[in-house]
Write an enzyme that holds these catalytic residues in place. Structure first.
Site, PDB file in Angstrom:
ATOM      1  N   CYS A  42      14.119  15.228  11.874  1.00  0.00           N
ATOM      2  CA  CYS A  42      14.034  14.850  13.281  1.00  0.00           C
ATOM      3  C   CYS A  42      14.301  16.034  14.200  1.00  0.00           C
ATOM      4  O   CYS A  42      13.534  16.305  15.119  1.00  0.00           O
ATOM      5  CB  CYS A  42      15.011  13.718  13.584  1.00  0.00           C
ATOM      6  SG  CYS A  42      14.984  13.185  15.308  1.00  0.00           S
ATOM      7  N   CYS A  47      10.902  14.566  15.484  1.00  0.00           N
ATOM      8  CA  CYS A  47      10.945  13.937  16.798  1.00  0.00           C
ATOM      9  C   CYS A  47      11.238  14.891  17.944  1.00  0.00           C
ATOM     10  O   CYS A  47      10.563  14.854  18.978  1.00  0.00           O
ATOM     11  CB  CYS A  47      11.986  12.825  16.832  1.00  0.00           C
ATOM     12  SG  CYS A  47      12.673  12.300  15.274  1.00  0.00           S
ATOM     13  N   LYS A  50       8.564  17.849  18.433  1.00  0.00           N
ATOM     14  CA  LYS A  50       7.291  17.184  18.731  1.00  0.00           C
ATOM     15  C   LYS A  50       7.292  16.631  20.144  1.00  0.00           C
ATOM     16  O   LYS A  50       6.330  16.808  20.895  1.00  0.00           O
ATOM     17  CB  LYS A  50       7.056  16.070  17.723  1.00  0.00           C
ATOM     18  CG  LYS A  50       5.847  15.202  18.014  1.00  0.00           C
ATOM     19  CD  LYS A  50       5.899  13.909  17.235  1.00  0.00           C
ATOM     20  CE  LYS A  50       7.032  13.024  17.719  1.00  0.00           C
ATOM     21  NZ  LYS A  50       7.185  11.786  16.917  1.00  0.00           N
ATOM     22  N   TYR A 176       0.699   7.994  12.605  1.00  0.00           N
ATOM     23  CA  TYR A 176       1.232   8.328  13.927  1.00  0.00           C
ATOM     24  C   TYR A 176       1.470   9.825  14.103  1.00  0.00           C
ATOM     25  O   TYR A 176       1.260  10.372  15.198  1.00  0.00           O
ATOM     26  CB  TYR A 176       2.510   7.530  14.206  1.00  0.00           C
ATOM     27  CG  TYR A 176       3.726   7.965  13.440  1.00  0.00           C
ATOM     28  CD1 TYR A 176       4.623   8.873  13.982  1.00  0.00           C
ATOM     29  CD2 TYR A 176       4.006   7.454  12.172  1.00  0.00           C
ATOM     30  CE1 TYR A 176       5.743   9.279  13.287  1.00  0.00           C
ATOM     31  CE2 TYR A 176       5.121   7.849  11.474  1.00  0.00           C
ATOM     32  CZ  TYR A 176       5.991   8.755  12.032  1.00  0.00           C
ATOM     33  OH  TYR A 176       7.106   9.159  11.334  1.00  0.00           O
ATOM     34  N   GLU A 180      -0.381  11.898  17.057  1.00  0.00           N
ATOM     35  CA  GLU A 180       0.421  12.582  18.073  1.00  0.00           C
ATOM     36  C   GLU A 180       0.016  14.047  18.200  1.00  0.00           C
ATOM     37  O   GLU A 180      -0.203  14.546  19.317  1.00  0.00           O
ATOM     38  CB  GLU A 180       1.901  12.476  17.715  1.00  0.00           C
ATOM     39  CG  GLU A 180       2.471  11.079  17.916  1.00  0.00           C
ATOM     40  CD  GLU A 180       3.866  10.912  17.385  1.00  0.00           C
ATOM     41  OE1 GLU A 180       4.573  10.014  17.876  1.00  0.00           O
ATOM     42  OE2 GLU A 180       4.267  11.672  16.470  1.00  0.00           O
ATOM     43  N   HIS A 435       8.675  -4.876  41.384  1.00  0.00           N
ATOM     44  CA  HIS A 435       7.354  -4.620  41.974  1.00  0.00           C
ATOM     45  C   HIS A 435       7.409  -3.445  42.943  1.00  0.00           C
ATOM     46  O   HIS A 435       8.364  -3.312  43.699  1.00  0.00           O
ATOM     47  CB  HIS A 435       6.882  -5.873  42.714  1.00  0.00           C
ATOM     48  CG  HIS A 435       5.503  -5.748  43.251  1.00  0.00           C
ATOM     49  ND1 HIS A 435       4.386  -5.835  42.446  1.00  0.00           N
ATOM     50  CD2 HIS A 435       5.056  -5.526  44.511  1.00  0.00           C
ATOM     51  CE1 HIS A 435       3.304  -5.690  43.189  1.00  0.00           C
ATOM     52  NE2 HIS A 435       3.684  -5.487  44.441  1.00  0.00           N
ATOM     53  N   GLU A 440       6.443  -4.999  35.104  1.00  0.00           N
ATOM     54  CA  GLU A 440       6.507  -6.388  35.566  1.00  0.00           C
ATOM     55  C   GLU A 440       5.430  -7.260  34.928  1.00  0.00           C
ATOM     56  O   GLU A 440       5.537  -8.484  34.909  1.00  0.00           O
ATOM     57  CB  GLU A 440       6.392  -6.450  37.095  1.00  0.00           C
ATOM     58  CG  GLU A 440       5.031  -6.056  37.643  1.00  0.00           C
ATOM     59  CD  GLU A 440       4.957  -6.188  39.163  1.00  0.00           C
ATOM     60  OE1 GLU A 440       5.419  -7.220  39.701  1.00  0.00           O
ATOM     61  OE2 GLU A 440       4.447  -5.233  39.797  1.00  0.00           O
TER      62      GLU A 440
END
Length: 446
Positions: A42, A47, A50, A176, A180, A435, A440
Protein backbone atom coordinates in the site's frame (compact mmCIF):
# COMPACT_ATOMS: atom_id res chain seq x y z
CA UNK A 1 8.23 -23.21 27.61
CA UNK A 2 9.70 -19.69 27.52
CA UNK A 3 9.72 -18.00 24.12
CA UNK A 4 11.72 -15.02 22.89
CA UNK A 5 8.50 -13.28 21.86
CA UNK A 6 4.80 -13.57 22.51
CA UNK A 7 4.13 -12.70 18.86
CA UNK A 8 6.33 -12.71 15.79
CA UNK A 9 4.81 -11.04 12.70
CA UNK A 10 6.29 -11.89 9.32
CA UNK A 11 5.73 -8.87 7.12
CA UNK A 12 5.69 -5.17 8.03
CA UNK A 13 2.94 -4.03 5.72
CA UNK A 14 -0.31 -2.47 6.89
CA UNK A 15 -1.66 -5.71 8.39
CA UNK A 16 1.55 -6.80 10.09
CA UNK A 17 2.33 -3.43 11.64
CA UNK A 18 -1.27 -2.84 12.76
CA UNK A 19 -1.29 -6.22 14.50
CA UNK A 20 2.14 -5.77 16.06
CA UNK A 21 1.33 -2.33 17.45
CA UNK A 22 -2.05 -3.35 18.84
CA UNK A 23 -0.60 -6.47 20.50
CA UNK A 24 2.28 -4.46 21.97
CA UNK A 25 -0.17 -1.90 23.38
CA UNK A 26 -1.75 -4.75 25.32
CA UNK A 27 1.63 -5.61 26.82
CA UNK A 28 2.74 -8.41 24.51
CA UNK A 29 6.40 -8.76 23.59
CA UNK A 30 6.34 -8.44 19.80
CA UNK A 31 8.74 -8.65 16.88
CA UNK A 32 8.20 -8.08 13.19
CA UNK A 33 10.37 -9.05 10.22
CA UNK A 34 10.54 -7.27 6.86
CA UNK A 35 13.01 -7.68 4.00
CA UNK A 36 11.72 -4.63 2.10
CA UNK A 37 10.69 -1.09 2.98
CA UNK A 38 8.21 -0.66 5.80
CA UNK A 39 4.57 -0.17 4.91
CA UNK A 40 4.12 -3.00 2.42
CA UNK A 41 2.42 -2.77 -0.94
CA UNK A 42 0.00 0.00 0.00
CA UNK A 43 2.62 2.53 1.03
CA UNK A 44 5.41 1.61 -1.36
CA UNK A 45 3.85 0.21 -4.53
CA UNK A 46 0.10 0.60 -4.20
CA UNK A 47 -2.62 2.83 -2.81
CA UNK A 48 -0.51 5.79 -1.71
CA UNK A 49 1.79 6.42 -4.70
CA UNK A 50 -1.00 5.42 -7.09
CA UNK A 51 -3.46 7.90 -5.58
CA UNK A 52 -0.86 10.65 -5.77
CA UNK A 53 -0.46 9.89 -9.48
CA UNK A 54 -4.25 9.95 -9.86
CA UNK A 55 -4.28 13.46 -8.39
CA UNK A 56 -1.55 14.52 -10.81
CA UNK A 57 -3.51 13.18 -13.75
CA UNK A 58 -6.56 15.34 -13.02
CA UNK A 59 -5.00 18.78 -13.43
CA UNK A 60 -5.12 18.90 -17.22
CA UNK A 61 -8.87 18.35 -17.22
CA UNK A 62 -9.31 20.90 -14.44
CA UNK A 63 -7.70 23.52 -16.66
CA UNK A 64 -10.03 22.64 -19.53
CA UNK A 65 -13.07 22.73 -17.26
CA UNK A 66 -12.01 26.07 -15.75
CA UNK A 67 -12.46 27.76 -19.14
CA UNK A 68 -16.20 27.26 -18.83
CA UNK A 69 -16.12 29.33 -15.65
CA UNK A 70 -14.24 32.24 -17.21
CA UNK A 71 -10.70 31.30 -16.28
CA UNK A 72 -7.87 31.48 -18.81
CA UNK A 73 -4.56 29.76 -18.18
CA UNK A 74 -1.37 29.62 -20.18
CA UNK A 75 -0.69 26.20 -21.75
CA UNK A 76 0.75 23.98 -19.06
CA UNK A 77 3.68 21.60 -19.19
CA UNK A 78 3.83 18.32 -17.31
CA UNK A 79 7.12 17.17 -15.81
CA UNK A 80 7.08 13.39 -15.23
CA UNK A 81 10.40 13.39 -13.40
CA UNK A 82 9.24 16.02 -10.93
CA UNK A 83 6.05 14.08 -10.22
CA UNK A 84 7.80 10.73 -9.74
CA UNK A 85 10.41 12.35 -7.49
CA UNK A 86 7.72 13.96 -5.34
CA UNK A 87 5.86 10.65 -5.06
CA UNK A 88 9.05 8.83 -4.02
CA UNK A 89 9.80 11.50 -1.42
CA UNK A 90 6.34 11.07 0.09
CA UNK A 91 6.76 7.30 0.24
CA UNK A 92 10.11 7.76 1.99
CA UNK A 93 8.44 10.10 4.49
CA UNK A 94 5.79 7.47 5.21
CA UNK A 95 8.47 4.79 5.66
CA UNK A 96 9.91 6.96 8.41
CA UNK A 97 6.51 7.29 10.08
CA UNK A 98 6.10 3.51 10.09
CA UNK A 99 9.55 3.16 11.65
CA UNK A 100 8.62 5.61 14.39
CA UNK A 101 5.33 3.77 15.03
CA UNK A 102 7.25 0.52 15.53
CA UNK A 103 9.81 2.21 17.76
CA UNK A 104 7.17 3.95 19.86
CA UNK A 105 5.31 0.67 20.34
CA UNK A 106 8.61 -0.98 21.41
CA UNK A 107 8.27 -3.63 18.72
CA UNK A 108 11.53 -5.31 17.71
CA UNK A 109 12.24 -5.02 13.98
CA UNK A 110 14.28 -7.63 12.10
CA UNK A 111 15.43 -6.53 8.67
CA UNK A 112 15.53 -9.59 6.46
CA UNK A 113 13.55 -12.46 5.02
CA UNK A 114 11.93 -14.57 7.74
CA UNK A 115 11.49 -18.31 7.34
CA UNK A 116 9.53 -20.63 9.63
CA UNK A 117 11.66 -23.52 10.91
CA UNK A 118 8.89 -25.08 12.97
CA UNK A 119 5.62 -23.84 14.41
CA UNK A 120 7.40 -21.84 17.14
CA UNK A 121 10.77 -21.07 15.51
CA UNK A 122 11.76 -18.48 12.90
CA UNK A 123 15.04 -17.85 11.10
CA UNK A 124 15.65 -14.22 10.16
CA UNK A 125 18.70 -12.07 9.46
CA UNK A 126 21.07 -14.86 10.47
CA UNK A 127 19.35 -15.43 13.80
CA UNK A 128 16.97 -18.02 15.19
CA UNK A 129 14.17 -16.79 17.44
CA UNK A 130 11.12 -18.38 19.01
CA UNK A 131 7.58 -17.11 19.48
CA UNK A 132 4.44 -18.37 21.17
CA UNK A 133 2.37 -17.20 18.19
CA UNK A 134 3.35 -16.42 14.61
CA UNK A 135 1.42 -14.08 12.34
CA UNK A 136 1.95 -14.28 8.58
CA UNK A 137 1.25 -10.96 6.87
CA UNK A 138 3.45 -11.14 3.80
CA UNK A 139 0.98 -9.66 1.31
CA UNK A 140 1.10 -10.36 -2.39
CA UNK A 141 3.12 -9.76 -5.52
CA UNK A 142 2.29 -9.17 -9.20
CA UNK A 143 1.51 -12.22 -11.28
CA UNK A 144 3.80 -12.81 -14.29
CA UNK A 145 2.49 -15.21 -16.95
CA UNK A 146 4.95 -17.66 -18.45
CA UNK A 147 5.13 -16.46 -22.06
CA UNK A 148 8.01 -15.62 -24.44
CA UNK A 149 9.48 -12.17 -23.82
CA UNK A 150 7.72 -11.60 -20.51
CA UNK A 151 10.93 -10.19 -19.03
CA UNK A 152 10.47 -7.14 -21.27
CA UNK A 153 7.33 -6.09 -19.40
CA UNK A 154 7.00 -4.21 -16.13
CA UNK A 155 4.51 -4.78 -13.33
CA UNK A 156 2.67 -2.37 -11.04
CA UNK A 157 5.69 -2.54 -8.71
CA UNK A 158 7.97 -0.94 -11.30
CA UNK A 159 5.64 1.65 -12.79
CA UNK A 160 6.50 4.10 -10.02
CA UNK A 161 10.16 3.94 -10.98
CA UNK A 162 9.91 4.80 -14.67
CA UNK A 163 12.40 7.61 -15.24
CA UNK A 164 10.60 8.82 -18.38
CA UNK A 165 6.96 8.99 -19.31
CA UNK A 166 6.16 6.44 -22.04
CA UNK A 167 4.65 7.84 -25.21
CA UNK A 168 2.88 4.55 -25.92
CA UNK A 169 1.87 2.03 -23.30
CA UNK A 170 0.07 -1.29 -23.45
CA UNK A 171 -1.61 -2.50 -20.26
CA UNK A 172 -2.87 -6.05 -19.91
CA UNK A 173 -5.98 -7.02 -18.01
CA UNK A 174 -9.23 -5.40 -16.98
CA UNK A 175 -8.83 -5.44 -13.20
CA UNK A 176 -8.90 -2.34 -11.05
CA UNK A 177 -5.11 -1.85 -11.00
CA UNK A 178 -4.80 -1.92 -14.78
CA UNK A 179 -7.82 0.33 -15.26
CA UNK A 180 -6.47 2.86 -12.78
CA UNK A 181 -3.07 3.04 -14.45
CA UNK A 182 -4.65 3.19 -17.90
CA UNK A 183 -6.62 6.26 -16.82
CA UNK A 184 -3.63 7.91 -15.12
CA UNK A 185 -1.27 7.45 -18.05
CA UNK A 186 -3.92 8.46 -20.57
CA UNK A 187 -4.72 11.68 -18.71
CA UNK A 188 -1.02 12.53 -18.48
CA UNK A 189 -0.70 12.29 -22.25
CA UNK A 190 0.44 8.72 -22.91
CA UNK A 191 -1.22 6.81 -25.75
CA UNK A 192 -2.76 3.85 -23.89
CA UNK A 193 -3.98 0.53 -25.25
CA UNK A 194 -5.61 -1.77 -22.73
CA UNK A 195 -5.89 -5.47 -23.61
CA UNK A 196 -8.64 -7.38 -21.80
CA UNK A 197 -9.51 -11.07 -22.09
CA UNK A 198 -13.25 -10.55 -21.67
CA UNK A 199 -15.68 -8.07 -23.20
CA UNK A 200 -15.75 -5.83 -20.14
CA UNK A 201 -13.40 -4.49 -17.50
CA UNK A 202 -13.77 -4.82 -13.73
CA UNK A 203 -15.07 -8.35 -13.42
CA UNK A 204 -17.05 -8.83 -10.21
CA UNK A 205 -18.41 -5.30 -10.13
CA UNK A 206 -22.02 -4.41 -10.91
CA UNK A 207 -22.75 -4.71 -14.64
CA UNK A 208 -24.07 -1.17 -14.99
CA UNK A 209 -20.96 0.15 -13.29
CA UNK A 210 -18.67 -1.83 -15.61
CA UNK A 211 -20.43 -0.55 -18.71
CA UNK A 212 -20.44 3.06 -17.54
CA UNK A 213 -16.74 3.14 -16.70
CA UNK A 214 -15.59 1.32 -19.81
CA UNK A 215 -17.54 3.63 -22.11
CA UNK A 216 -16.15 6.66 -20.29
CA UNK A 217 -12.57 5.39 -20.53
CA UNK A 218 -12.97 4.84 -24.26
CA UNK A 219 -14.55 8.27 -24.67
CA UNK A 220 -11.52 9.77 -22.94
CA UNK A 221 -9.20 8.18 -25.49
CA UNK A 222 -8.16 4.80 -24.06
CA UNK A 223 -8.16 2.06 -26.69
CA UNK A 224 -9.64 -1.12 -25.20
CA UNK A 225 -9.07 -4.34 -27.13
CA UNK A 226 -10.44 -7.80 -26.33
CA UNK A 227 -7.63 -10.30 -26.94
CA UNK A 228 -4.93 -12.36 -25.23
CA UNK A 229 -1.19 -11.86 -24.88
CA UNK A 230 0.93 -14.39 -26.78
CA UNK A 231 4.45 -12.96 -26.69
CA UNK A 232 6.59 -9.83 -26.48
CA UNK A 233 9.62 -8.96 -28.55
CA UNK A 234 11.95 -6.01 -28.85
CA UNK A 235 12.12 -4.31 -32.25
CA UNK A 236 13.61 -1.11 -33.67
CA UNK A 237 10.14 0.45 -33.54
CA UNK A 238 9.58 -0.44 -29.89
CA UNK A 239 8.17 -3.38 -27.93
CA UNK A 240 6.05 -5.54 -30.19
CA UNK A 241 3.05 -7.01 -28.43
CA UNK A 242 1.77 -10.12 -30.20
CA UNK A 243 -1.84 -11.08 -29.52
CA UNK A 244 -3.78 -14.28 -30.05
CA UNK A 245 -6.10 -13.07 -32.79
CA UNK A 246 -3.24 -12.12 -35.11
CA UNK A 247 -3.16 -8.60 -33.75
CA UNK A 248 0.00 -6.65 -33.00
CA UNK A 249 0.54 -3.46 -31.00
CA UNK A 250 3.72 -1.42 -30.62
CA UNK A 251 4.58 0.23 -27.32
CA UNK A 252 7.39 1.88 -25.41
CA UNK A 253 6.35 0.18 -22.17
CA UNK A 254 4.23 -2.90 -21.56
CA UNK A 255 2.55 -3.14 -18.18
CA UNK A 256 1.30 -6.33 -16.57
CA UNK A 257 -0.17 -4.46 -13.64
CA UNK A 258 -3.63 -5.82 -14.31
CA UNK A 259 -2.89 -9.53 -14.51
CA UNK A 260 -3.58 -9.90 -10.84
CA UNK A 261 -1.53 -10.37 -7.70
CA UNK A 262 -0.78 -13.60 -5.90
CA UNK A 263 0.22 -14.30 -2.26
CA UNK A 264 3.95 -13.97 -1.60
CA UNK A 265 4.52 -17.38 -0.04
CA UNK A 266 7.85 -18.46 -1.48
CA UNK A 267 10.59 -19.52 0.96
CA UNK A 268 8.37 -19.01 4.01
CA UNK A 269 8.96 -22.51 5.30
CA UNK A 270 5.28 -23.39 5.35
CA UNK A 271 6.23 -26.96 4.51
CA UNK A 272 7.67 -27.18 8.03
CA UNK A 273 4.22 -26.60 9.51
CA UNK A 274 0.67 -27.86 9.13
CA UNK A 275 -0.38 -24.59 7.50
CA UNK A 276 -2.61 -25.40 4.54
CA UNK A 277 -2.35 -23.64 1.18
CA UNK A 278 -5.14 -23.78 -1.41
CA UNK A 279 -5.14 -22.06 -4.79
CA UNK A 280 -1.93 -20.32 -3.81
CA UNK A 281 -3.30 -18.74 -0.62
CA UNK A 282 -3.06 -19.56 3.08
CA UNK A 283 -6.23 -21.16 4.42
CA UNK A 284 -7.58 -19.54 7.59
CA UNK A 285 -10.80 -19.64 9.59
CA UNK A 286 -12.96 -16.69 10.63
CA UNK A 287 -10.41 -15.88 13.36
CA UNK A 288 -7.46 -15.83 10.91
CA UNK A 289 -6.16 -19.10 12.40
CA UNK A 290 -4.41 -21.61 10.14
CA UNK A 291 -4.39 -25.38 10.52
CA UNK A 292 -1.44 -24.85 12.88
CA UNK A 293 -3.12 -23.68 16.09
CA UNK A 294 -0.54 -21.02 16.99
CA UNK A 295 0.04 -19.67 13.45
CA UNK A 296 -2.26 -17.03 12.02
CA UNK A 297 -2.43 -15.10 8.75
CA UNK A 298 -4.03 -11.83 7.68
CA UNK A 299 -4.21 -9.72 4.56
CA UNK A 300 -3.58 -10.51 0.92
CA UNK A 301 -1.70 -13.75 1.60
CA UNK A 302 -5.06 -15.28 2.60
CA UNK A 303 -6.76 -13.98 -0.56
CA UNK A 304 -10.04 -13.14 1.15
CA UNK A 305 -10.67 -9.45 0.45
CA UNK A 306 -7.40 -7.91 -0.69
CA UNK A 307 -7.74 -4.38 0.64
CA UNK A 308 -5.47 -2.54 3.05
CA UNK A 309 -8.21 -1.61 5.57
CA UNK A 310 -9.33 -5.25 5.61
CA UNK A 311 -5.83 -6.48 6.47
CA UNK A 312 -5.64 -3.89 9.24
CA UNK A 313 -9.04 -4.88 10.64
CA UNK A 314 -8.17 -8.60 10.50
CA UNK A 315 -4.92 -7.94 12.35
CA UNK A 316 -6.48 -5.77 15.01
CA UNK A 317 -9.27 -8.30 15.58
CA UNK A 318 -6.57 -10.95 16.13
CA UNK A 319 -4.66 -8.75 18.59
CA UNK A 320 -7.82 -7.75 20.48
CA UNK A 321 -8.83 -11.39 20.81
CA UNK A 322 -5.50 -12.87 21.89
CA UNK A 323 -3.93 -10.01 23.85
CA UNK A 324 -6.72 -7.58 24.73
CA UNK A 325 -9.31 -9.92 26.19
CA UNK A 326 -11.87 -8.77 23.61
CA UNK A 327 -12.98 -11.58 21.32
CA UNK A 328 -13.34 -9.98 17.91
CA UNK A 329 -14.11 -11.33 14.45
CA UNK A 330 -13.50 -9.33 11.29
CA UNK A 331 -16.80 -9.11 9.41
CA UNK A 332 -16.16 -9.39 5.69
CA UNK A 333 -19.73 -8.50 4.71
CA UNK A 334 -20.49 -5.14 3.09
CA UNK A 335 -16.88 -4.02 2.79
CA UNK A 336 -16.78 -0.85 0.64
CA UNK A 337 -14.20 -0.44 -2.10
CA UNK A 338 -13.21 2.08 -4.74
CA UNK A 339 -11.49 2.11 -8.11
CA UNK A 340 -9.67 5.35 -8.82
CA UNK A 341 -10.30 5.41 -12.52
CA UNK A 342 -11.54 8.46 -14.42
CA UNK A 343 -14.43 8.51 -13.71
CA UNK A 344 -14.10 7.12 -10.20
CA UNK A 345 -15.95 4.00 -9.02
CA UNK A 346 -17.08 3.08 -5.52
CA UNK A 347 -19.33 0.33 -4.27
CA UNK A 348 -20.62 -1.41 -1.16
CA UNK A 349 -22.81 -4.47 -0.76
CA UNK A 350 -24.42 -6.70 -3.35
CA UNK A 351 -24.38 -6.18 -7.09
CA UNK A 352 -27.63 -6.58 -8.97
CA UNK A 353 -26.51 -9.99 -10.25
CA UNK A 354 -25.64 -11.20 -6.74
CA UNK A 355 -28.94 -9.95 -5.34
CA UNK A 356 -30.94 -11.70 -8.06
CA UNK A 357 -29.04 -14.93 -7.46
CA UNK A 358 -29.98 -14.82 -3.77
CA UNK A 359 -33.48 -13.35 -3.82
CA UNK A 360 -34.70 -13.73 -7.42
CA UNK A 361 -35.64 -10.93 -9.80
CA UNK A 362 -38.98 -10.41 -8.08
CA UNK A 363 -37.26 -10.22 -4.70
CA UNK A 364 -35.31 -7.04 -5.39
CA UNK A 365 -35.98 -3.55 -6.64
CA UNK A 366 -33.33 -1.55 -8.50
CA UNK A 367 -33.10 2.24 -8.45
CA UNK A 368 -30.85 4.10 -10.91
CA UNK A 369 -29.98 7.72 -11.52
CA UNK A 370 -27.75 8.84 -14.37
CA UNK A 371 -27.15 12.54 -14.85
CA UNK A 372 -24.66 15.24 -15.73
CA UNK A 373 -23.38 16.87 -12.52
CA UNK A 374 -23.83 20.63 -12.24
CA UNK A 375 -20.04 21.10 -12.33
CA UNK A 376 -19.94 20.11 -16.01
CA UNK A 377 -22.79 22.32 -17.24
CA UNK A 378 -20.78 25.51 -17.80
CA UNK A 379 -17.81 23.70 -19.41
CA UNK A 380 -20.48 21.94 -21.54
CA UNK A 381 -18.89 18.54 -21.06
CA UNK A 382 -20.91 15.33 -21.30
CA UNK A 383 -19.47 13.72 -18.21
CA UNK A 384 -22.00 11.52 -16.45
CA UNK A 385 -22.53 10.23 -12.94
CA UNK A 386 -24.31 6.93 -12.32
CA UNK A 387 -25.81 5.97 -8.98
CA UNK A 388 -27.56 2.73 -8.19
CA UNK A 389 -29.32 1.17 -5.20
CA UNK A 390 -30.28 -2.49 -4.83
CA UNK A 391 -33.19 -2.98 -2.41
CA UNK A 392 -34.66 -6.16 -0.90
CA UNK A 393 -38.40 -6.04 -1.50
CA UNK A 394 -39.45 -8.05 1.56
CA UNK A 395 -37.45 -6.13 4.16
CA UNK A 396 -36.91 -2.84 2.28
CA UNK A 397 -33.21 -3.07 3.24
CA UNK A 398 -30.64 -1.52 0.93
CA UNK A 399 -28.51 -4.45 -0.19
CA UNK A 400 -26.02 -2.51 -2.29
CA UNK A 401 -25.02 1.01 -3.29
CA UNK A 402 -22.90 1.70 -6.35
CA UNK A 403 -21.57 4.85 -7.99
CA UNK A 404 -19.53 6.05 -10.95
CA UNK A 405 -18.55 9.71 -10.89
CA UNK A 406 -16.60 12.43 -9.14
CA UNK A 407 -15.94 11.82 -5.42
CA UNK A 408 -17.52 8.37 -5.62
CA UNK A 409 -15.24 7.00 -2.90
CA UNK A 410 -16.01 9.86 -0.53
CA UNK A 411 -19.76 9.48 -1.06
CA UNK A 412 -19.92 5.68 -0.86
CA UNK A 413 -17.93 5.73 2.40
CA UNK A 414 -20.95 7.41 3.97
CA UNK A 415 -23.38 5.09 2.22
CA UNK A 416 -21.40 2.13 3.57
CA UNK A 417 -22.29 3.07 7.14
CA UNK A 418 -25.98 3.00 6.26
CA UNK A 419 -25.73 -0.31 4.41
CA UNK A 420 -23.69 -1.86 7.23
CA UNK A 421 -26.33 -0.78 9.75
CA UNK A 422 -29.13 -2.31 7.70
CA UNK A 423 -30.75 0.94 6.57
CA UNK A 424 -33.91 0.64 4.51
CA UNK A 425 -34.95 2.47 1.39
CA UNK A 426 -37.49 4.24 3.58
CA UNK A 427 -34.60 5.47 5.76
CA UNK A 428 -32.85 6.79 2.66
CA UNK A 429 -36.05 8.50 1.48
CA UNK A 430 -36.57 10.11 4.89
CA UNK A 431 -33.10 11.63 4.82
CA UNK A 432 -32.94 15.24 3.65
CA UNK A 433 -30.52 15.74 0.80
CA UNK A 434 -27.74 18.33 0.69
CA UNK A 435 -28.60 20.59 -2.23
CA UNK A 436 -27.12 21.09 -4.71
CA UNK A 437 -24.88 18.02 -4.61
CA UNK A 438 -24.49 14.77 -6.47
CA UNK A 439 -24.74 12.83 -3.21
CA UNK A 440 -28.35 13.91 -2.67
CA UNK A 441 -29.38 11.62 -5.53
CA UNK A 442 -28.95 8.67 -3.19
CA UNK A 443 -31.80 9.94 -1.02
CA UNK A 444 -34.11 11.15 -3.79
CA UNK A 445 -34.36 8.06 -6.05
CA UNK A 446 -37.97 7.07 -6.63
Amino acid sequence: MAYDFDLFAIGAGSGGIATARRAAQYGAKVAVAEFDRLGGTCVNRGCVPKKLMVYASHFASHVQEAAGYGWTFEPGKFDWTQMITAVKDEVTRLNGIYQRMIDNAEVTLYKGHARIVDHHTIEVAGQTVTAEKILIAVGGKPNRPDIPGIELAITSDEIFHLTHQPKRMVIFGGGYIGCEFACVLNALGTEVTQIIRRDQILRGFDEDIRTEVQEAMQRHGIRIVTDELVSLEKTDEGLQVNLKNNNMVLADVVGLSALGRIPRLENLGLENTRVEVKKGAIVVDAHSQTAESNIFAVGDCTDRINLTPVAISEGRAFADTHYGGKRQVMNHDNVPSAVFTTPEVATVGMTETEAIAKYGEAGIRVYRSRFRPMYYTLPQLEEKTLMKLIVHVQTDKVLGAHMVGDAAAEIIQGMAIAVKMGATKTDFDATVGIHPSSAEEFVTMR
